[in-house]
Design a protein around this motif. Sequence first.
Motif, PDB file in Angstrom:
ATOM      1  N   LYS A 154     -12.937  -6.924  14.102  1.00  0.00           N
ATOM      2  CA  LYS A 154     -12.446  -7.956  15.024  1.00  0.00           C
ATOM      3  C   LYS A 154     -11.414  -7.415  16.006  1.00  0.00           C
ATOM      4  CE  LYS A 154     -13.246 -11.780  11.864  1.00  0.00           C
ATOM      5  NZ  LYS A 154     -12.651 -12.864  11.074  1.00  0.00           N
ATOM      6  N   SER A 155     -10.658  -6.391  15.569  1.00  0.00           N
ATOM      7  CA  SER A 155      -9.563  -5.895  16.409  1.00  0.00           C
ATOM      8  C   SER A 155      -9.188  -4.476  15.991  1.00  0.00           C
ATOM      9  CB  SER A 155      -8.335  -6.799  16.245  1.00  0.00           C
ATOM     10  OG  SER A 155      -7.797  -6.653  14.937  1.00  0.00           O
ATOM     11  N   PRO A 156      -8.435  -3.783  16.856  1.00  0.00           N
ATOM     12  CA  PRO A 156      -7.939  -2.457  16.470  1.00  0.00           C
ATOM     13  C   PRO A 156      -7.107  -2.515  15.185  1.00  0.00           C
ATOM     14  CG  PRO A 156      -7.691  -2.759  18.827  1.00  0.00           C
ATOM     15  CD  PRO A 156      -8.116  -4.090  18.265  1.00  0.00           C
ATOM     16  N   LEU A 157      -6.330  -3.580  15.032  1.00  0.00           N
ATOM     17  CA  LEU A 157      -5.520  -3.721  13.825  1.00  0.00           C
ATOM     18  C   LEU A 157      -6.401  -3.803  12.580  1.00  0.00           C
ATOM     19  CD1 LEU A 157      -2.712  -4.050  12.539  1.00  0.00           C
ATOM     20  CD2 LEU A 157      -2.926  -6.521  12.953  1.00  0.00           C
ATOM     21  N   SER A 177       0.411   8.959   7.499  1.00  0.00           N
ATOM     22  CA  SER A 177      -0.026   8.980   8.890  1.00  0.00           C
ATOM     23  C   SER A 177      -0.642   7.650   9.307  1.00  0.00           C
ATOM     24  CB  SER A 177      -1.027  10.123   9.095  1.00  0.00           C
ATOM     25  OG  SER A 177      -1.553  10.100  10.390  1.00  0.00           O
ATOM     26  N   VAL A 178      -1.558   7.150   8.512  1.00  0.00           N
ATOM     27  CA  VAL A 178      -2.206   5.883   8.864  1.00  0.00           C
ATOM     28  C   VAL A 178      -1.218   4.720   8.728  1.00  0.00           C
ATOM     29  CG1 VAL A 178      -3.239   5.259   6.635  1.00  0.00           C
ATOM     30  CG2 VAL A 178      -4.376   4.599   8.749  1.00  0.00           C
ATOM     31  N   GLY A 179      -0.273   4.835   7.796  1.00  0.00           N
ATOM     32  CA  GLY A 179       0.760   3.806   7.668  1.00  0.00           C
ATOM     33  C   GLY A 179       1.613   3.702   8.913  1.00  0.00           C
ATOM     34  N   GLU A 180       1.904   4.842   9.513  1.00  0.00           N
ATOM     35  CA  GLU A 180       2.682   4.863  10.755  1.00  0.00           C
ATOM     36  C   GLU A 180       1.895   4.204  11.892  1.00  0.00           C
ATOM     37  OE1 GLU A 180       3.821   8.332  13.846  1.00  0.00           O
ATOM     38  OE2 GLU A 180       4.651   8.621  11.826  1.00  0.00           O
ATOM     39  N   VAL A 181       0.614   4.522  11.990  1.00  0.00           N
ATOM     40  CA  VAL A 181      -0.231   3.906  13.028  1.00  0.00           C
ATOM     41  C   VAL A 181      -0.303   2.395  12.805  1.00  0.00           C
ATOM     42  CG1 VAL A 181      -2.569   3.772  13.991  1.00  0.00           C
ATOM     43  CG2 VAL A 181      -1.578   6.002  13.423  1.00  0.00           C
ATOM     44  N   LEU A 182      -0.467   1.975  11.577  1.00  0.00           N
ATOM     45  CA  LEU A 182      -0.542   0.556  11.248  1.00  0.00           C
ATOM     46  C   LEU A 182       0.749  -0.167  11.633  1.00  0.00           C
ATOM     47  CD1 LEU A 182      -2.257  -1.670   9.949  1.00  0.00           C
ATOM     48  CD2 LEU A 182      -1.353  -0.965   7.733  1.00  0.00           C
ATOM     49  N   ASP A 183       1.891   0.424  11.302  1.00  0.00           N
ATOM     50  CA  ASP A 183       3.185  -0.176  11.658  1.00  0.00           C
ATOM     51  C   ASP A 183       3.332  -0.304  13.168  1.00  0.00           C
ATOM     52  OD1 ASP A 183       3.852  -0.352   8.983  1.00  0.00           O
ATOM     53  OD2 ASP A 183       5.168   1.421   8.998  1.00  0.00           O
ATOM     54  N   VAL A 224       2.998  -3.579  18.366  1.00  0.00           N
ATOM     55  CA  VAL A 224       2.361  -3.790  19.672  1.00  0.00           C
ATOM     56  C   VAL A 224       1.779  -5.201  19.761  1.00  0.00           C
ATOM     57  CG1 VAL A 224       0.378  -3.099  21.072  1.00  0.00           C
ATOM     58  CG2 VAL A 224       1.902  -1.361  20.144  1.00  0.00           C
ATOM     59  N   GLY A 225       1.182  -5.661  18.669  1.00  0.00           N
ATOM     60  CA  GLY A 225       0.589  -6.994  18.674  1.00  0.00           C
ATOM     61  C   GLY A 225      -0.491  -7.106  19.738  1.00  0.00           C
ATOM     62  N   ASP A 226      -0.424  -8.178  20.504  1.00  0.00           N
ATOM     63  CA  ASP A 226      -1.417  -8.426  21.559  1.00  0.00           C
ATOM     64  C   ASP A 226      -0.932  -7.987  22.936  1.00  0.00           C
ATOM     65  OD1 ASP A 226      -3.256  -9.536  19.776  1.00  0.00           O
ATOM     66  OD2 ASP A 226      -2.411 -11.551  19.996  1.00  0.00           O
ATOM     67  N   ASN A 227       0.099  -7.170  22.985  1.00  0.00           N
ATOM     68  CA  ASN A 227       0.661  -6.715  24.252  1.00  0.00           C
ATOM     69  C   ASN A 227      -0.246  -5.648  24.869  1.00  0.00           C
ATOM     70  OD1 ASN A 227       2.119  -5.074  26.130  1.00  0.00           O
ATOM     71  ND2 ASN A 227       4.034  -5.917  25.347  1.00  0.00           N
ATOM     72  N   PRO A 228      -0.919  -5.977  25.998  1.00  0.00           N
ATOM     73  CA  PRO A 228      -1.858  -5.017  26.602  1.00  0.00           C
ATOM     74  C   PRO A 228      -1.202  -3.706  27.032  1.00  0.00           C
ATOM     75  CG  PRO A 228      -2.192  -7.196  27.529  1.00  0.00           C
ATOM     76  CD  PRO A 228      -0.936  -7.251  26.693  1.00  0.00           C
ATOM     77  N   SER A 229       0.011  -3.764  27.589  1.00  0.00           N
ATOM     78  CA  SER A 229       0.643  -2.519  28.020  1.00  0.00           C
ATOM     79  C   SER A 229       1.051  -1.672  26.814  1.00  0.00           C
ATOM     80  CB  SER A 229       1.840  -2.790  28.936  1.00  0.00           C
ATOM     81  OG  SER A 229       2.837  -3.519  28.261  1.00  0.00           O
ATOM     82  N   GLY A 230       1.460  -2.311  25.733  1.00  0.00           N
ATOM     83  CA  GLY A 230       1.775  -1.581  24.514  1.00  0.00           C
ATOM     84  C   GLY A 230       0.532  -0.928  23.929  1.00  0.00           C
TER      85      GLY A 230
END
Length: 169
Positions: A81-84, A133-139, A144-150
């Motif tokens: 559903k999403s990158p998250l 590593s993946v924990g850092e990406v997840l955090d 970032v949430g839904d912020n397009p620039s983030g």
Amino acid sequence: MITKKMNDAFNNQINAEQFSSYLYLSMSAWFSTNGLPGFATWMRAQAKEEAFHGDKMFDYLLERGGKVELQKIDKPKGKWKSPLDVIKDVAAHEAKVTGLINDLVDCALEEKDHASNIFLQWFVAEQVEEEASVGEVLDRLKMVGDNPSGMFTMDLEMGKRVFQEPVAE
């Protein structure tokens, strides 16, 4: 010579590593299709790393006089559903792989296979690194949430990753 039980356990783990590579390749394709080439690059590097892990075990098994028996690789999931959601699945999968590696170490200890135990310690340490590593990406994705620039900035950062095969120690 490696025992049958240990040989079978390594063959199962080789399959698990190749499945991980296949799963991460599927995730890379999903990111590419959804306009996130940096995340796709990061996942492609993950896929190469998992294939390397499988190859390392493949070579070790042969070196020990074992018999490699390749198994069917299951079809991986292909839609999220999403990158998250993708990264949450990566985190869950890495936790599962950590359990599999721990089970393999337990098997080596039960079989009193000291060579395999020593060999597997590299993978134990590798899983600590993988989960961190993946924990850092997840955090970061949660921030970032839904912020397009983030998301754009994070995608650029993720695209800088390049897989480099570890050098022998």
